[in-house]
Design a protein around this motif. Sequence first.
Motif, PDB file in Angstrom:
ATOM      1  N   SER A  92      12.272  13.061 -10.606  1.00 56.71           N
ATOM      2  CA  SER A  92      12.523  11.655 -10.916  1.00 56.71           C
ATOM      3  C   SER A  92      11.450  11.101 -11.829  1.00 56.71           C
ATOM      4  O   SER A  92      10.271  11.199 -11.550  1.00 56.71           O
ATOM      5  N   LEU A  93      11.884  10.513 -12.967  1.00 58.79           N
ATOM      6  CA  LEU A  93      10.940   9.886 -13.876  1.00 58.79           C
ATOM      7  C   LEU A  93      10.758   8.410 -13.549  1.00 58.79           C
ATOM      8  O   LEU A  93       9.877   7.751 -14.081  1.00 58.79           O
ATOM      9  N   SER A  94      11.623   7.869 -12.694  1.00 57.76           N
ATOM     10  CA  SER A  94      11.508   6.457 -12.367  1.00 57.76           C
ATOM     11  C   SER A  94      10.329   6.202 -11.449  1.00 57.76           C
ATOM     12  O   SER A  94       9.689   5.168 -11.510  1.00 57.76           O
ATOM     13  N   GLY A  95      10.042   7.170 -10.561  1.00 57.71           N
ATOM     14  CA  GLY A  95       8.768   7.152  -9.890  1.00 57.71           C
ATOM     15  C   GLY A  95       8.675   6.541  -8.515  1.00 57.71           C
ATOM     16  O   GLY A  95       8.415   7.242  -7.552  1.00 57.71           O
ATOM     17  N   ALA A  96       8.833   5.230  -8.368  1.00 55.72           N
ATOM     18  CA  ALA A  96       8.398   4.530  -7.160  1.00 55.72           C
ATOM     19  C   ALA A  96       9.198   4.915  -5.919  1.00 55.72           C
ATOM     20  O   ALA A  96      10.413   5.006  -5.953  1.00 55.72           O
ATOM     21  N   PHE A  97       8.483   5.131  -4.800  1.00 53.12           N
ATOM     22  CA  PHE A  97       9.108   5.324  -3.492  1.00 53.12           C
ATOM     23  C   PHE A  97       8.059   4.962  -2.444  1.00 53.12           C
ATOM     24  O   PHE A  97       6.874   4.786  -2.752  1.00 53.12           O
ATOM     25  N   SER A  98       8.491   4.824  -1.209  1.00 54.03           N
ATOM     26  CA  SER A  98       7.582   4.441  -0.132  1.00 54.03           C
ATOM     27  C   SER A  98       7.379   5.602   0.830  1.00 54.03           C
ATOM     28  O   SER A  98       8.287   6.403   1.066  1.00 54.03           O
ATOM     29  N   ILE A  99       6.181   5.674   1.391  1.00 56.02           N
ATOM     30  CA  ILE A  99       5.873   6.684   2.394  1.00 56.02           C
ATOM     31  C   ILE A  99       5.544   5.986   3.718  1.00 56.02           C
ATOM     32  O   ILE A  99       5.133   4.822   3.729  1.00 56.02           O
ATOM     33  N   PRO A 100       5.688   6.664   4.848  1.00 51.31           N
ATOM     34  CA  PRO A 100       5.283   6.076   6.129  1.00 51.31           C
ATOM     35  C   PRO A 100       3.757   5.980   6.212  1.00 51.31           C
ATOM     36  O   PRO A 100       3.032   6.767   5.599  1.00 51.31           O
ATOM     37  N   LYS A 101       3.293   5.026   6.995  1.00 51.13           N
ATOM     38  CA  LYS A 101       1.845   4.876   7.205  1.00 51.13           C
ATOM     39  C   LYS A 101       1.234   6.182   7.715  1.00 51.13           C
ATOM     40  O   LYS A 101       0.143   6.598   7.296  1.00 51.13           O
ATOM     41  N   GLU A 102       1.975   6.857   8.599  1.00 46.57           N
ATOM     42  CA  GLU A 102       1.453   8.081   9.194  1.00 46.57           C
ATOM     43  C   GLU A 102       1.208   9.162   8.143  1.00 46.57           C
ATOM     44  O   GLU A 102       0.296   9.989   8.271  1.00 46.57           O
ATOM     45  N   ALA A 103       2.051   9.139   7.094  1.00 45.11           N
ATOM     46  CA  ALA A 103       1.884  10.128   6.027  1.00 45.11           C
ATOM     47  C   ALA A 103       0.565   9.915   5.294  1.00 45.11           C
ATOM     48  O   ALA A 103      -0.146  10.881   4.978  1.00 45.11           O
TER      49      ALA A 103
ATOM     50  N   LEU B 259       0.800  -1.214   0.000  1.00 45.02           N
ATOM     51  CA  LEU B 259       0.000   0.000   0.000  1.00 45.02           C
ATOM     52  C   LEU B 259       0.835   1.267   0.000  1.00 45.02           C
ATOM     53  O   LEU B 259       0.465   2.268  -0.615  1.00 45.02           O
ATOM     54  N   PHE B 260       1.984   1.258   0.660  1.00 46.67           N
ATOM     55  CA  PHE B 260       2.729   2.505   0.874  1.00 46.67           C
ATOM     56  C   PHE B 260       3.735   2.800  -0.234  1.00 46.67           C
ATOM     57  O   PHE B 260       4.476   3.773  -0.149  1.00 46.67           O
ATOM     58  N   SER B 261       3.752   1.977  -1.275  1.00 41.42           N
ATOM     59  CA  SER B 261       4.556   2.256  -2.469  1.00 41.42           C
ATOM     60  C   SER B 261       3.736   3.139  -3.396  1.00 41.42           C
ATOM     61  O   SER B 261       2.621   2.798  -3.784  1.00 41.42           O
ATOM     62  N   THR B 262       4.286   4.286  -3.770  1.00 38.22           N
ATOM     63  CA  THR B 262       3.528   5.253  -4.562  1.00 38.22           C
ATOM     64  C   THR B 262       4.456   5.978  -5.524  1.00 38.22           C
ATOM     65  O   THR B 262       5.631   5.613  -5.677  1.00 38.22           O
ATOM     66  N   THR B 263       3.952   7.007  -6.180  1.00 42.46           N
ATOM     67  CA  THR B 263       4.765   7.805  -7.096  1.00 42.46           C
ATOM     68  C   THR B 263       4.212   9.221  -7.161  1.00 42.46           C
ATOM     69  O   THR B 263       3.000   9.433  -7.040  1.00 42.46           O
ATOM     70  N   SER B 264       5.096  10.173  -7.328  1.00 43.00           N
ATOM     71  CA  SER B 264       4.666  11.565  -7.483  1.00 43.00           C
ATOM     72  C   SER B 264       4.423  11.911  -8.941  1.00 43.00           C
ATOM     73  O   SER B 264       3.893  12.983  -9.250  1.00 43.00           O
TER      74      SER B 264
END
Length: 394
Positions: A267-278, A240-245
């Motif tokens: 970044s055009l590659s995209g994927a990163f993770s966010i904390p649950k709290e975010a 769930l916490f893997s996303t992209t801007s």
Amino acid sequence: MDYHIGIMAGLLIIIGVLISGCASTEKAQPPESIPGPSIIDLEDIAATNSGIVLTDAIGREVTVPRNITHILCSGPGCMRYLSYLRETEKAVAADQVERDTVSPAPLPYLVANPQIRTLPAAGKVTDAIEPSRVTGLNSRPDLIILMGDNPQISADELQRRTGIPVIVLQDGDLSYRRNAMNYSLRIMGLVLGKTERAEEVIRFFDKVTENLQARTSTISDFQQKKSYLGGYSTPNPEGLFSTTSIYMPLRLIPAHNMAEEYGNQNSLSGAFSIPKEALIRMAPDAIFLDMTTWSLKESAVADIEKSESINGLPAVRQDEVYGLLPTALYGEDHESDLINAYVIGKALYPEKFTDVDPKVMADYIYAFLYGEPIFEELNKNYGGMALSRIPLFT
């Protein structure tokens, strides 16, 4: 109603809508010109001499023979573009990811053209073409097209060692890299004798994106809904916490991609993770899930169901969680970007999309690009949940 009868009825409605635009909104104006060489430019190039002299995406001037019957098309997006042009029968090899029959990537063009998986490989690993394998193919290609960068060998070196012309093109997108997309389609159409089809594909993408713009053009910044994309995959499935801007469907629909606050905009590659709290602080109006996550034991769906704090989000409580098609399994799937944009638009702004069934729209797009409706076959890979509300806690 029988599924196929329903599809045909839906297609007739959608075709009428796309032709006429949306009467209730101000119609978006088409661009003044479509980037890339014009039809006249292509005709001039084609009339020059016995070969076609063209400039590829990295500025190399290449002479390409006429009447190509065999082609090696390699790199993320290359075979997809070949499929758009309906020329896959000329392909003599495929990349490893396209040949994988053990864990096949559910790429739309492979579902429509399963014979691609039976083609030999031109290298041992994805994106790595080996000159000895190319020259050893049973059907020698008349032309090699590389989509994107090949870190193993340069285009000039590959051309020198095989004696086969090599052109480099780029896999563009439907927004800020539209020029690259159109240029690649036009060049491939030129060398394959499919100039008219290339123009049809470009116009089709213009028509559908203009329809999306016309439906949503009156939505102001303060009216835009908050959205979150989870389970984003490029290409490995994530939770769930893997996303992209940088998510193309959210560039085609006016909505706040909440991940933009956390991601690297450059970044055009995209994927990163966010904390649950975010994610909890984001409080999105709707959550969208890349359904490649469905193949995970601990999927994004499971991440939602097992977390009490995530359960408390308004989007979850109000059943505003939707499954989307993957967009970046091997290059950027333009058709999936468009289809997902309709799903997002209908979820966030239902009054703007009352006449749209996203599944029917999907098959309308697939039928134009690939010659047949393939959504139901593709959706088997995602537990039947793509383009639908996801049933939670069942």
